[in-house]
Design an enzyme around this catalytic site. Structure first.
Site, PDB file in Angstrom:
ATOM      1  N   TYR A  56      43.451  26.700 138.326  1.00 19.26           N
ATOM      2  CA  TYR A  56      44.321  26.910 139.626  1.00 19.26           C
ATOM      3  C   TYR A  56      43.146  27.517 140.612  1.00 19.26           C
ATOM      4  CZ  TYR A  56      48.492  26.111 136.824  1.00 19.26           C
ATOM      5  OH  TYR A  56      49.376  25.464 135.998  1.00 19.26           O
ATOM      6  N   LYS A  75      41.770  26.857 123.833  1.00 13.97           N
ATOM      7  CA  LYS A  75      41.194  25.844 123.197  1.00 13.97           C
ATOM      8  C   LYS A  75      39.745  25.953 123.235  1.00 13.97           C
ATOM      9  CE  LYS A  75      41.785  21.468 122.371  1.00 13.97           C
ATOM     10  NZ  LYS A  75      42.542  20.746 121.473  1.00 13.97           N
ATOM     11  N   ASP A 130      47.190  23.534 121.158  1.00 10.12           N
ATOM     12  CA  ASP A 130      48.069  22.370 120.959  1.00 10.12           C
ATOM     13  C   ASP A 130      48.790  22.546 119.476  1.00 10.12           C
ATOM     14  OD1 ASP A 130      45.525  22.387 120.076  1.00 10.12           O
ATOM     15  OD2 ASP A 130      45.029  20.344 120.007  1.00 10.12           O
ATOM     16  N   ASP A 190      51.336  28.120 132.361  1.00 10.83           N
ATOM     17  CA  ASP A 190      52.359  27.458 132.827  1.00 10.83           C
ATOM     18  C   ASP A 190      53.085  26.393 132.032  1.00 10.83           C
ATOM     19  OD1 ASP A 190      53.629  26.324 135.251  1.00 10.83           O
ATOM     20  OD2 ASP A 190      51.887  25.697 136.126  1.00 10.83           O
TER      21      ASP A 190
END
Ligand code: NAD
Length: 337
Positions: A124, A171, A204, A228
């Site tokens: 962002y 991740k 995930d 988010d």
């Protein structure tokens, strides 16, 4: 005492849910003066800026704001007002409680999660450029300072709210440097909080585990983008976006808003569920130290949900935004006798 609060009704369903929240917060008897400020797509048309400087001035002065959703065009147009607000005011911690509410139909029972999302950096950053035609680069910024600060916030939150466990979501198997740095910071902060369990989970897998059984998690600590996405996923466990409140907290300023967006499909139809913003208002009352009023708001929401007669369509009822807000406000007023 009267609290002066900056009120940003926003776009789409924003003005409707903001009016509903004000009706309910006023019913508590806590005295508010609302400083109405325009931001979002509507403000762009009216003032030529999606985030006019006077909005920031008002929030800086009052140190507290209640905000409806603001619309951001997809793929083009002005930058997100939310990203601007969070970065400019350094509202670094986004706290989103996700808790099962009584009487609400859902596939899951007893969900009780706290999402803590870093709010100022990551993808962002807004740093995007075309390298050569057909190739675009988008920069993911992760810093030691911001990662340490959000981790410390999460662990302190766990300590003060009696939470047992924090799961850092990442991740780092792929983004070894950026998410690796985030994890290093979380681990270092965790050392100072031996009473709070700490573990790590790849994003995930985290989504799959959440869908199988959200009750196995207590607090989730995430970077901006994962936070988010996972927030909307988790809203689905408790009846949808109409039920999910939130707070954006900085060192000196706090801004309260629901997880949901401007829902253009519902705008102007008196159909939106205002509970998410009403519960964000309860979080604001807690922040102001008005815990008893905050508890009364939550109790009234629960009572109206259990009663089941004045529910909006997303909850399977036929009541409008104004009707459910009125029912919640009336409960509070009856209680005040
Ligand atoms: P959205 O949250 O507006 O809507 C997603 C779905 O949830 C829609 O079906 C909508 O009808 C439903 N929904 C949302 N809020 C609801 C409520 N209170 N009651 C009942 N149903 C509700 O997400 P979107 O469609 O992806 O985004 C629309 C706009 O909102 C975009 O311009 C986006 O940028 C903006 N947005 C703003 C914020 C914010 O200001 N904090 C957050 C998310 C999206």
């Amino acid at each position: 005492m009267t609290y002066t609060v900056t009120l940003i009704p926003g776009d789409g369903i924003g003005p409707e849910v903001a009016s509903a929240a004000i009706r309910v917060l006023s019913a508590t008897g806590v005295s508010f003066e609302w400083e109405n400020e325009s931001a979002g797509a509507g403000a762009l048309g009216k003032f030529g800026a999606a985030l006019p400087p006077r909005v920031l001035d008002s929030i800086r002065k009052n140190k507290i704001a209640l905000k409806g959703p603001t619309a951001t065009p997809v793929g083009t147009g002005h930058r997100s007002v939310n990203v601007e607000l969070r970065k400019t005011l350094d509202l670094y911690a986004n706290v989103r409680p996700v808790a099962t509410l009584p009487g609400v139909k859902s596939r899951y029972d007893n969900v009780d999660l706290i999402i803590v999302r870093e709010n100022t950096e990551d993808l962002y950053s807004g740093l995007e450029h075309t390298v050569v035609p057909g190739v675009v680069e988008s920069l993911k910024i992760i810093t030691e300072a911001a990662s340490t600060r959000i981790a410390r916030f999460a662990f302190e939150y766990a300590r003060t709210h009696g939470r047992q466990k924090i799961s850092a979501v990442h991740k780092a198997n792929i983004m070894k440097l950026s998410d690796g740095l985030f994890l290093d910071c979380c681990r270092a902060v965790a050392q100072g909080f031996p009473e709070v369990q700490y573990d790590e989970i790849i994003v995930d897998n985290c989504c799959m585990q959440l869908v199988l059984d959200p009750t196995r998690f207590d607090m989730l600590l995430l970077e901006n983008l994962y936070g988010d996405i996972v927030s909307d996923l988790c809203a689905g466990f408790i009846g949808g976006l109409g039920m999910a409140p939130g707070a954006n907290i900085g060192e000196t300023v706090a801004l309260f808003e629901a997880v949901h967006g401007s829902a253009p499909d519902l705008a102007g139809k008196n159909m939106a569920n205002p509970i998410a913003l009403i519960l964000s208002g309860a979080m604001m009352l807690d922040h102001l130290g008005e815990h008893e009023a905050a508890d009364r708001v939550r109790a009234a929401v629960n009572a109206v949900l259990l009663d089941g007669k004045k529910l909006t369509r997303d909850l399977g009822g036929a009541a409008g935004t104004t009707e459910i807000a009125e029912a919640i406000a009336a409960r509070i007023e009856q209680g005040r006798g």
